[in-house]
Write a protein that holds these residues in place. Structure first.
Motif, PDB file in Angstrom:
ATOM      1  N   TYR A   1       0.669  -0.928   0.030  1.00  8.14           N
ATOM      2  CA  TYR A   1       0.028  -0.148   0.286  1.00  8.14           C
ATOM      3  C   TYR A   1       0.479   1.191   0.006  1.00  8.14           C
ATOM      4  N   ARG A   2       2.029   1.222   0.551  1.00  8.79           N
ATOM      5  CA  ARG A   2       3.149   2.127   1.051  1.00  8.79           C
ATOM      6  C   ARG A   2       3.355   2.550  -0.520  1.00  8.79           C
ATOM      7  N   ILE A   3       4.175   1.784  -1.253  1.00 12.37           N
ATOM      8  CA  ILE A   3       4.590   1.866  -2.236  1.00 12.37           C
ATOM      9  C   ILE A   3       3.087   2.140  -3.836  1.00 12.37           C
TER      10      ILE A   3
ATOM     11  N   LEU B   1       0.763   2.048 -10.363  1.00 18.59           N
ATOM     12  CA  LEU B   1       1.377   1.466 -10.510  1.00 18.59           C
ATOM     13  C   LEU B   1       1.279   0.268 -11.908  1.00 18.59           C
ATOM     14  N   ALA B   2       2.028  -1.136 -13.397  1.00 19.42           N
ATOM     15  CA  ALA B   2       2.010  -1.569 -12.980  1.00 19.42           C
ATOM     16  C   ALA B   2       2.119  -2.875 -12.060  1.00 19.42           C
ATOM     17  N   VAL B   3       1.799  -4.498 -11.942  1.00 18.42           N
ATOM     18  CA  VAL B   3       1.500  -4.922 -11.188  1.00 18.42           C
ATOM     19  C   VAL B   3       2.952  -5.518 -11.674  1.00 18.42           C
TER      20      VAL B   3
ATOM     21  N   GLY C   1       8.153  -6.005  -7.952  1.00 19.94           N
ATOM     22  CA  GLY C   1       9.669  -6.211  -9.019  1.00 19.94           C
ATOM     23  C   GLY C   1       9.951  -5.497  -7.342  1.00 19.94           C
ATOM     24  N   ARG C   2       9.753  -4.353  -7.142  1.00 21.29           N
ATOM     25  CA  ARG C   2       9.811  -4.145  -5.510  1.00 21.29           C
ATOM     26  C   ARG C   2       9.587  -4.601  -4.270  1.00 21.29           C
TER      27      ARG C   2
ATOM     28  N   ILE D   1       7.999 -10.761  -4.322  1.00 24.58           N
ATOM     29  CA  ILE D   1       7.714 -11.684  -4.377  1.00 24.58           C
ATOM     30  C   ILE D   1       6.519 -12.223  -5.368  1.00 24.58           C
ATOM     31  N   PRO D   2       5.963 -13.892  -4.718  1.00 23.30           N
ATOM     32  CA  PRO D   2       5.525 -14.642  -6.101  1.00 23.30           C
ATOM     33  C   PRO D   2       4.256 -13.423  -6.201  1.00 23.30           C
ATOM     34  N   SER D   3       4.029 -13.678  -7.959  1.00 21.79           N
ATOM     35  CA  SER D   3       2.413 -13.312  -8.354  1.00 21.79           C
ATOM     36  C   SER D   3       1.635 -13.772  -7.923  1.00 21.79           C
ATOM     37  N   SER D   4       1.468 -14.747  -7.190  1.00 26.11           N
ATOM     38  CA  SER D   4      -0.046 -15.329  -6.122  1.00 26.11           C
ATOM     39  C   SER D   4       0.878 -14.391  -5.279  1.00 26.11           C
TER      40      SER D   4
END
Length: 106
Positions: A22-24, A33-35, A40-41, A44-47
């Motif tokens: 949330y802070r990002i 931002l794009a997912v 990348g930031r 963590i895994p996409s799931s």
């Protein structure tokens, strides 16, 4: 804002990964931002990211918009401001607040 909604939002933000996510998004501003960029930031895994994003979307703290093949995530600033307002609206409602430091010294 109703108590139940505020509680759900605070509970969602009570997870360290979701709070960081949330802070990002809050820092990203109105463009969001794009997912893939968020992933990348956070590294963590996409799931896992999808799970956390869903929780923030479901509680009204984040919005998502599809732009062609890209999913853009944005902090819902009116939702954030409503939560902050809910927490601060009744500050000292049942007590006399201490005077502000500047006034106390005057």
């Amino acid at each position: 804002m109703k108590l139940e909604k505020a509680a759900a939002q605070l509970e969602a933000l009570g997870n360290p990964t979701r709070l960081q996510l949330y802070r990002i998004l809050v820092r990203a501003g109105d463009d969001g931002l794009a997912v893939g960029s968020v992933q990348g930031r956070l590294d963590i895994p996409s799931s896992t990211l999808s799970h956390h994003l869903k929780r923030l979307v479901d509680t009204g703290l984040v919005t998502q918009e599809r732009q062609a093949t890209t999913l853009i995530c944005r902090a819902n600033y009116p939702g954030m401001n409503a939560l902050i307002g809910y927490l601060a609206d009744e500050c000292c409602a049942d007590a006399i607040c201490a005077p502000a430091v500047g006034k106390a010294l005057a």
